[in-house]
Write an enzyme that holds these catalytic residues in place. Sequence first.
Site, PDB file in Angstrom:
ATOM      1  N   HIS A   7     -46.049 211.958  15.203  1.00  0.00           N
ATOM      2  CA  HIS A   7     -47.309 211.993  15.956  1.00  0.00           C
ATOM      3  C   HIS A   7     -47.465 210.752  16.821  1.00  0.00           C
ATOM      4  O   HIS A   7     -46.783 209.748  16.618  1.00  0.00           O
ATOM      5  CB  HIS A   7     -48.539 212.157  15.040  1.00  0.00           C
ATOM      6  CG  HIS A   7     -48.733 211.060  14.035  1.00  0.00           C
ATOM      7  ND1 HIS A   7     -48.216 211.109  12.757  1.00  0.00           N
ATOM      8  CD2 HIS A   7     -49.390 209.878  14.105  1.00  0.00           C
ATOM      9  CE1 HIS A   7     -48.563 210.017  12.097  1.00  0.00           C
ATOM     10  NE2 HIS A   7     -49.264 209.246  12.893  1.00  0.00           N
ATOM     11  N   HIS A  79     -50.571 203.884  17.988  1.00  0.00           N
ATOM     12  CA  HIS A  79     -49.215 203.793  17.431  1.00  0.00           C
ATOM     13  C   HIS A  79     -48.457 205.096  17.638  1.00  0.00           C
ATOM     14  O   HIS A  79     -49.046 206.128  17.950  1.00  0.00           O
ATOM     15  CB  HIS A  79     -49.226 203.401  15.948  1.00  0.00           C
ATOM     16  CG  HIS A  79     -49.867 204.389  15.008  1.00  0.00           C
ATOM     17  ND1 HIS A  79     -51.189 204.317  14.624  1.00  0.00           N
ATOM     18  CD2 HIS A  79     -49.363 205.473  14.361  1.00  0.00           C
ATOM     19  CE1 HIS A  79     -51.454 205.293  13.775  1.00  0.00           C
ATOM     20  NE2 HIS A  79     -50.379 206.033  13.606  1.00  0.00           N
ATOM     21  N   GLU A 130     -45.123 203.411  13.275  1.00  0.00           N
ATOM     22  CA  GLU A 130     -45.283 203.902  11.907  1.00  0.00           C
ATOM     23  C   GLU A 130     -44.034 204.713  11.558  1.00  0.00           C
ATOM     24  O   GLU A 130     -43.532 205.469  12.389  1.00  0.00           O
ATOM     25  CB  GLU A 130     -46.528 204.807  11.830  1.00  0.00           C
ATOM     26  CG  GLU A 130     -46.774 205.419  10.451  1.00  0.00           C
ATOM     27  CD  GLU A 130     -48.034 206.296  10.385  1.00  0.00           C
ATOM     28  OE1 GLU A 130     -48.501 206.766  11.444  1.00  0.00           O
ATOM     29  OE2 GLU A 130     -48.536 206.490   9.274  1.00  0.00           O
TER      30      GLU A 130
HETATM   31 CO    CO Z   1     -50.290 207.604  12.128  1.00  0.00          CO
END
Ligand code: CO
Length: 134
Positions: A7, A79, A130
């Site tokens: 994502h 992020h 991440e």
């Molecule tokens: Co995230």
Amino acid sequence: MLGRLNHVALAVPDLAAAMAAYRDTLGARVGEPQALPEHGVSVAFIDVGNTKIELLEPLGEASPIAAFLEKNPSGGMHHVCYEVDDILAARDHLKQSGARVLGDGNPKIGAHGKPVLFLHPKDFFGTLVELEQA
Ligand code: CO
């Protein structure tokens, strides 16, 4: 080591307004909002087929995205999240390579119930990364 883009996360000042814009203006499939007090955020995921968009709104006083929204009051890209097969092996490889893992270096359980780690944005060209064990 690096797998799919899981994502892209956007920090937003008003989750309901962002959900409505994605659903009503962009015609996206927006999931139910979720409060994650242990992460200091409320989230909603949008499935765009090849990846997801994660909308993040601060929750509580010590939200990790509060400072970001002070600098970017209308919101912004926060992020990117990549999948890895083995998060502990990925962490060890990154540390050996000199990359900084945020926090105590141990994976936390993220918004999908899977272990995640964050990498220092200064080590990756200004973008917070991440990693999620797929
Ligand atoms: Co995230």
